[in-house]
Write a protein that holds these residues in place. Structure first.
Motif, mmCIF file in Angstrom:
data_model
loop_
_atom_site.group_PDB
_atom_site.id
_atom_site.type_symbol
_atom_site.label_atom_id
_atom_site.label_comp_id
_atom_site.label_asym_id
_atom_site.label_seq_id
_atom_site.Cartn_x
_atom_site.Cartn_y
_atom_site.Cartn_z
ATOM 1 N N ASN A 23 -17.347 -51.226 13.524
ATOM 2 C CA ASN A 23 -17.102 -50.805 12.146
ATOM 3 C C ASN A 23 -15.869 -49.931 12.011
ATOM 4 O O ASN A 23 -15.163 -50.004 11.007
ATOM 5 C CB ASN A 23 -18.321 -50.056 11.583
ATOM 6 C CG ASN A 23 -19.421 -50.984 11.138
ATOM 7 O OD1 ASN A 23 -19.179 -52.119 10.748
ATOM 8 N ND2 ASN A 23 -20.652 -50.491 11.188
ATOM 9 N N SER A 24 -15.601 -49.091 13.003
ATOM 10 C CA SER A 24 -14.492 -48.149 12.908
ATOM 11 C C SER A 24 -13.196 -48.645 13.562
ATOM 12 O O SER A 24 -12.157 -48.006 13.409
ATOM 13 C CB SER A 24 -14.893 -46.805 13.506
ATOM 14 O OG SER A 24 -15.176 -46.939 14.878
ATOM 15 N N ALA A 25 -13.251 -49.747 14.245
ATOM 16 C CA ALA A 25 -12.047 -50.271 14.910
ATOM 17 C C ALA A 25 -11.022 -50.723 13.874
ATOM 18 O O ALA A 25 -11.392 -51.240 12.816
ATOM 19 C CB ALA A 25 -12.410 -51.441 15.820
ATOM 20 N N PRO A 26 -9.744 -50.558 14.182
ATOM 21 C CA PRO A 26 -8.727 -51.114 13.286
ATOM 22 C C PRO A 26 -8.907 -52.632 13.173
ATOM 23 O O PRO A 26 -9.351 -53.286 14.131
ATOM 24 C CB PRO A 26 -7.407 -50.773 13.989
ATOM 25 C CG PRO A 26 -7.737 -49.654 14.923
ATOM 26 C CD PRO A 26 -9.168 -49.854 15.324
ATOM 27 N N ALA A 30 -10.498 -55.548 15.733
ATOM 28 C CA ALA A 30 -11.771 -56.225 15.449
ATOM 29 C C ALA A 30 -11.586 -57.732 15.297
ATOM 30 O O ALA A 30 -12.429 -58.516 15.725
ATOM 31 C CB ALA A 30 -12.400 -55.645 14.193
ATOM 32 N N ARG A 31 -10.491 -58.137 14.691
ATOM 33 C CA ARG A 31 -10.249 -59.566 14.429
ATOM 34 C C ARG A 31 -10.264 -60.413 15.700
ATOM 35 O O ARG A 31 -10.962 -61.436 15.739
ATOM 36 C CB ARG A 31 -8.932 -59.725 13.676
ATOM 37 C CG ARG A 31 -8.756 -61.032 12.991
ATOM 38 C CD ARG A 31 -7.463 -61.084 12.167
ATOM 39 N NE ARG A 31 -7.422 -60.055 11.141
ATOM 40 C CZ ARG A 31 -6.630 -58.969 11.189
ATOM 41 N NH1 ARG A 31 -5.810 -58.762 12.199
ATOM 42 N NH2 ARG A 31 -6.638 -58.089 10.211
ATOM 43 N N PRO A 32 -9.547 -60.036 16.782
ATOM 44 C CA PRO A 32 -9.590 -60.854 18.007
ATOM 45 C C PRO A 32 -10.989 -60.949 18.619
ATOM 46 O O PRO A 32 -11.348 -61.986 19.174
ATOM 47 C CB PRO A 32 -8.626 -60.136 18.963
ATOM 48 C CG PRO A 32 -7.736 -59.325 18.095
ATOM 49 C CD PRO A 32 -8.549 -58.961 16.891
ATOM 50 N N LEU A 33 -11.784 -59.901 18.500
ATOM 51 C CA LEU A 33 -13.156 -59.954 18.999
ATOM 52 C C LEU A 33 -13.953 -60.998 18.225
ATOM 53 O O LEU A 33 -14.713 -61.767 18.812
ATOM 54 C CB LEU A 33 -13.824 -58.587 18.858
ATOM 55 C CG LEU A 33 -13.217 -57.457 19.678
ATOM 56 C CD1 LEU A 33 -13.835 -56.120 19.304
ATOM 57 C CD2 LEU A 33 -13.397 -57.723 21.165
ATOM 58 N N LEU A 34 -13.764 -61.041 16.924
ATOM 59 C CA LEU A 34 -14.460 -62.028 16.101
ATOM 60 C C LEU A 34 -13.967 -63.438 16.390
ATOM 61 O O LEU A 34 -14.751 -64.389 16.378
ATOM 62 C CB LEU A 34 -14.301 -61.687 14.621
ATOM 63 C CG LEU A 34 -15.060 -60.447 14.175
ATOM 64 C CD1 LEU A 34 -14.632 -60.039 12.775
ATOM 65 C CD2 LEU A 34 -16.560 -60.676 14.249
ATOM 66 N N LEU A 35 -12.677 -63.584 16.644
ATOM 67 C CA LEU A 35 -12.130 -64.912 16.932
ATOM 68 C C LEU A 35 -12.662 -65.474 18.246
ATOM 69 O O LEU A 35 -12.628 -66.686 18.452
ATOM 70 C CB LEU A 35 -10.602 -64.887 16.926
ATOM 71 C CG LEU A 35 -9.981 -64.734 15.540
ATOM 72 C CD1 LEU A 35 -8.481 -64.471 15.643
ATOM 73 C CD2 LEU A 35 -10.270 -65.951 14.674
ATOM 74 N N GLU A 36 -13.183 -64.622 19.116
ATOM 75 C CA GLU A 36 -13.868 -65.093 20.320
ATOM 76 C C GLU A 36 -15.227 -65.681 19.971
ATOM 77 O O GLU A 36 -15.780 -66.465 20.722
ATOM 78 C CB GLU A 36 -14.028 -63.957 21.335
ATOM 79 C CG GLU A 36 -12.741 -63.562 22.013
ATOM 80 C CD GLU A 36 -12.179 -64.672 22.879
ATOM 81 O OE1 GLU A 36 -12.960 -65.317 23.616
ATOM 82 O OE2 GLU A 36 -10.966 -64.905 22.810
ATOM 83 N N VAL A 48 -14.319 -58.977 8.918
ATOM 84 C CA VAL A 48 -13.632 -57.692 9.075
ATOM 85 C C VAL A 48 -13.540 -56.966 7.728
ATOM 86 O O VAL A 48 -13.761 -55.759 7.648
ATOM 87 C CB VAL A 48 -12.224 -57.888 9.684
ATOM 88 C CG1 VAL A 48 -11.360 -56.649 9.515
ATOM 89 C CG2 VAL A 48 -12.321 -58.242 11.154
ATOM 90 N N ALA A 49 -13.240 -57.690 6.677
ATOM 91 C CA ALA A 49 -13.003 -57.085 5.363
ATOM 92 C C ALA A 49 -14.240 -56.414 4.779
ATOM 93 O O ALA A 49 -14.109 -55.504 3.955
ATOM 94 C CB ALA A 49 -12.487 -58.147 4.395
ATOM 95 N N HIS A 50 -15.420 -56.831 5.178
ATOM 96 C CA HIS A 50 -16.637 -56.286 4.584
ATOM 97 C C HIS A 50 -17.245 -55.136 5.383
ATOM 98 O O HIS A 50 -18.372 -54.726 5.111
ATOM 99 C CB HIS A 50 -17.657 -57.413 4.357
ATOM 100 C CG HIS A 50 -17.227 -58.328 3.265
ATOM 101 N ND1 HIS A 50 -16.501 -59.475 3.510
ATOM 102 C CD2 HIS A 50 -17.372 -58.250 1.921
ATOM 103 C CE1 HIS A 50 -16.241 -60.068 2.361
ATOM 104 N NE2 HIS A 50 -16.748 -59.343 1.382
ATOM 105 N N ARG A 51 -16.533 -54.655 6.387
ATOM 106 C CA ARG A 51 -17.018 -53.509 7.143
ATOM 107 C C ARG A 51 -16.984 -52.267 6.266
ATOM 108 O O ARG A 51 -16.177 -52.205 5.347
ATOM 109 C CB ARG A 51 -16.158 -53.285 8.392
ATOM 110 C CG ARG A 51 -16.269 -54.378 9.380
ATOM 111 C CD ARG A 51 -15.349 -54.190 10.567
ATOM 112 N NE ARG A 51 -13.979 -53.951 10.169
ATOM 113 C CZ ARG A 51 -13.090 -53.321 10.901
ATOM 114 N NH1 ARG A 51 -13.382 -52.867 12.079
ATOM 115 N NH2 ARG A 51 -11.862 -53.142 10.483
ATOM 116 N N PRO A 52 -17.775 -51.266 6.532
ATOM 117 C CA PRO A 52 -18.722 -51.131 7.632
ATOM 118 C C PRO A 52 -20.060 -51.795 7.306
ATOM 119 O O PRO A 52 -20.458 -51.892 6.147
ATOM 120 C CB PRO A 52 -18.904 -49.622 7.761
ATOM 121 C CG PRO A 52 -18.709 -49.116 6.373
ATOM 122 C CD PRO A 52 -17.676 -50.027 5.750
#
Length: 176
Positions: A23-26, A30-36, A48-52
């Motif tokens: 939630n707090s990561a830039p 966060a995006r590359p983690l999600l792309l995995e 990413v946009a709907h965090r936290p």
């Protein structure tokens, strides 16, 4: 009876969770983690946009919703990043040939990699499950297969996201 705290002592705050860190990561981290988890930039951007997210369940629900909204182009992008699963060690070369032939037939018919969620499946059942899945789905028309492939990608993304949140990495044994 032992008191849970003594007067004058401060309560020790809980350690940050993986969800807190996510939630707090830039966004650029966060995006590359999600792309995995799912190789769709639009999907990753929406999550990413709907965090936290207040809970893991809220994050998983948002990830599912974003996956349900994949366009044909988003789905193509996500499918392009998928590969066949590794077969268990000791599998005969005939099994490799059967898998390669089935995948080639599938890819020729639909123009993208075959994907299937393998969560909860014992490794010794992977080959049969994947081959049976390819065989049965070859009978689908392209639109029906797009819907099935999108659902398999959603399930795989969810499993990868759960693995990430559990600290076991996003690219575990979730599918092909």
């Amino acid at each position: 009876m032992t008191p849970t705290h003594s007067p004058g002592r401060l309560a020790i705050p809980s350690l940050p969770t993986v969800l807190d860190a996510f939630n707090s990561a830039p966004a650029d981290e966060a995006r590359p983690l999600l792309l995995e988890c799912l190789r769709s930039l639009r999907w990753a951007e929406r999550v990413v946009a709907h965090r936290p997210y207040p809970t893991v369940d809220a994050l998983l629900a948002a990830a599912d919703e974003a996956a349900y909204d994949l366009t044909v182009s988003d789905l193509s992008e996500a499918l392009a990043g998928e590969t066949l699963p590794a077969l268990p060690e000791g599998v005969y070369s005939a099994a490799h040939m059967a898998m390669d032939a089935a995948h080639a037939a599938y890819e020729s018919r639909f123009g993208h990699a075959f994907v299937i969620c393998l969560d909860g499946l014992p490794p010794n059942e992977t080959l049969n499950h994947v081959l049976a899945g390819i065989r049965s789905r070859l009978a689908n028309d392209p639109e029906e297969e797009r819907v099935v492939a999108a659902e398999e990608l959603r399930r795989m993304a969810r499993g990868r996201l759960v693995s990430f949140l559990q600290g076991t990495g996003a690219t575990g044994r979730h599918g092909t």
